[in-house]
Design a protein around this motif. Structure first.
Motif, PDB file in Angstrom:
ATOM      1  N   GLY A 245      -8.287  -3.290  12.992  1.00 52.92           N
ATOM      2  CA  GLY A 245      -8.438  -2.557  11.734  1.00 52.92           C
ATOM      3  C   GLY A 245      -9.175  -3.335  10.671  1.00 52.92           C
ATOM      4  O   GLY A 245      -8.730  -3.393   9.520  1.00 52.92           O
ATOM      5  N   ALA A 246     -10.280  -3.960  11.018  1.00 52.07           N
ATOM      6  CA  ALA A 246     -11.075  -4.740  10.068  1.00 52.07           C
ATOM      7  C   ALA A 246     -12.494  -4.198  10.017  1.00 52.07           C
ATOM      8  O   ALA A 246     -12.906  -3.405  10.868  1.00 52.07           O
ATOM      9  N   ALA A 247     -13.243  -4.627   9.026  1.00 51.51           N
ATOM     10  CA  ALA A 247     -14.616  -4.144   8.869  1.00 51.51           C
ATOM     11  C   ALA A 247     -15.518  -4.627   9.988  1.00 51.51           C
ATOM     12  O   ALA A 247     -16.515  -3.983  10.329  1.00 51.51           O
ATOM     13  N   GLN A 248     -15.190  -5.768  10.586  1.00 52.37           N
ATOM     14  CA  GLN A 248     -15.974  -6.306  11.683  1.00 52.37           C
ATOM     15  C   GLN A 248     -15.054  -7.029  12.660  1.00 52.37           C
ATOM     16  O   GLN A 248     -13.893  -7.290  12.349  1.00 52.37           O
ATOM     17  N   ARG A 249     -15.556  -7.319  13.834  1.00 48.65           N
ATOM     18  CA  ARG A 249     -14.742  -8.001  14.831  1.00 48.65           C
ATOM     19  C   ARG A 249     -14.303  -9.374  14.319  1.00 48.65           C
ATOM     20  O   ARG A 249     -14.999  -9.995  13.518  1.00 48.65           O
ATOM     21  N   ILE A 250     -13.157  -9.821  14.803  1.00 48.18           N
ATOM     22  CA  ILE A 250     -12.605 -11.071  14.305  1.00 48.18           C
ATOM     23  C   ILE A 250     -12.747 -12.168  15.352  1.00 48.18           C
ATOM     24  O   ILE A 250     -12.766 -11.896  16.556  1.00 48.18           O
ATOM     25  N   PRO A 251     -12.845 -13.439  14.915  1.00 50.74           N
ATOM     26  CA  PRO A 251     -13.079 -14.542  15.848  1.00 50.74           C
ATOM     27  C   PRO A 251     -12.022 -14.669  16.947  1.00 50.74           C
ATOM     28  O   PRO A 251     -12.348 -15.037  18.078  1.00 50.74           O
ATOM     29  N   LEU A 252     -10.762 -14.357  16.636  1.00 52.51           N
ATOM     30  CA  LEU A 252      -9.716 -14.507  17.630  1.00 52.51           C
ATOM     31  C   LEU A 252      -9.843 -13.498  18.760  1.00 52.51           C
ATOM     32  O   LEU A 252      -9.431 -13.764  19.892  1.00 52.51           O
ATOM     33  N   LEU A 253     -10.433 -12.323  18.461  1.00 53.56           N
ATOM     34  CA  LEU A 253     -10.562 -11.249  19.457  1.00 53.56           C
ATOM     35  C   LEU A 253     -12.002 -10.737  19.473  1.00 53.56           C
ATOM     36  O   LEU A 253     -12.277  -9.578  19.150  1.00 53.56           O
TER      37      LEU A 253
END
Length: 343
Positions: A245-253
């Motif tokens: 649920g974020a504006a862009q992909r996150i480093p952990l996933l």
């Protein structure tokens, strides 16, 4: 989001509720800060002269608690005093928050705030024991925590579209967990339900840990959870992550798509920051903000943030004030649609 001239409620000297434009409150905030300027140099010179206490208004072990403890340990060196964490959970964060509202404005007692304490609670508690706009001095926003949508493997779906199809085929039968009525996890799911045209049953818990435990045990079907803890459970095969649920992909996933990429642009997450009581001298607030910004660059702190999927940010006090006002307006539509009012 509306502009920052929107109106907010607060109590006057007689205890009566009244409404003032945000820009009027902001002007008075600047005037209040100006009134402390003659004392600014002595206040800053003496600060801190004792351990600093940070009230974390949630249970120990959650994302907010973990990242705050990392920052607190790192702050002790630059400040020359220990930073002590005190957990005071209850009422969606309101119990611990009101403690700080009534504390001395000397910088030695701070609140770890988030969207629930300073944006959502004023909308759902008509008799809230503190006024987030007038009872606090913003210090700094230091982290964002994106949520991911989880389901249990036995639910039988592998992706978001499969989940949406099953939920539409079984209206009112699919259950979702949250860490409390009016919490960010609750309202994030309600936003998804509204956008997707679903009917689901809400099962609130007293915290993220018991809610996620119930999901793993198969007692509920789905929930939004902080990405860091969710990734750890998913790595063991106990849950499936359907989207971020974020504006862009996150480093952990990095391989997990966002909800928007999957055609369902739901913004789900939280923010974390520090505030002191009203009338905290601005030089003290700025000193604390500068130290937090400094320790966010330490490798040990960055490692903990990465493991928790917390995204570091750094703001000055007045930037945080504007951010909270805007965030409160953003949640207002969701709360109004759900007609949530708690005692």
């Amino acid at each position: 989001m509306r502009n920052l001239a929107a109106k907010v409620r607060h109590k006057d000297r007689d205890g009566k509720q009244e409404t003032r434009p945000m820009d009027q409150i902001t002007r008075r905030g600047f005037l209040g800060a100006a009134a402390t300027l003659p004392l600014a140099a002595p206040a800053l010179a003496a600060f801190p002269d004792q351990p600093i206490r940070v009230i974390v208004p949630w249970n120990a072990g959650g994302l907010a608690d973990v990242v705050m403890r990392a920052i607190a340990a790192a702050m002790a060196g630059p400040l020359g005093q220990p930073v002590i964490i005190e957990n005071r959970p209850g009422a969606n964060g309101a119990v611990g928050t009101q403690v700080v509202a009534r504390s001395a404005p000397d910088g030695h007692t701070l609140i770890l705030a988030n969207a629930e304490t300073h944006a959502i609670n004023p909308l759902i508690y008509p008799r809230l024991a503190y006024n987030p706009a007038t009872d606090f001095t913003p210090v700094t926003l230091f982290a964002r925590g994106p949520f991911v949508l989880l389901t249990r493997p036995s639910f039988g779906v592998d992706n978001l579209q499969g989940f949406l199809a099953k939920a539409r085929a079984e209206p009112g039968r699919i259950t979702f967990a949250s860490w409390g009525i009016g919490s960010t996890s609750h309202l994030a799911m309600e936003s998804l339900i509204k956008q997707a045209g679903l009917q689901m049953l809400h099962v609130p818990f007293t915290g993220a840990a018991p809610a996620s435990t119930a999901l793993v045990a198969g007692q509920v079907d789905v929930m939004f959870l902080n990405a860091g803890p969710a990734e750890a459970v998913a790595r063991d095969g106990k849950v499936r992550i359907l989207g971020v649920g974020a504006a862009q992909r996150i480093p952990l996933l990095p391989e997990t798509p966002t909800m928007a990429e999957l055609g369902m642009p739901v913004s789900a997450g939280n923010w974390f920051g520090l505030l002191g009581p009203a009338r905290l001298p601005m030089p003290v607030a700025e000193r604390i903000a500068a130290v937090v910004a400094e320790v966010l660059n330490q490798p040990a702190v960055q490692a903990i943030f990465r493991a928790q999927a917390a995204l570091p940010v750094s703001t000055k006090p007045e930037e945080m004030r504007a951010f909270i006002a805007e965030d409160r307006m953003g949640w207002a539509n969701v709360v109004r649609d759900l007609n949530i009012q708690l005692e």
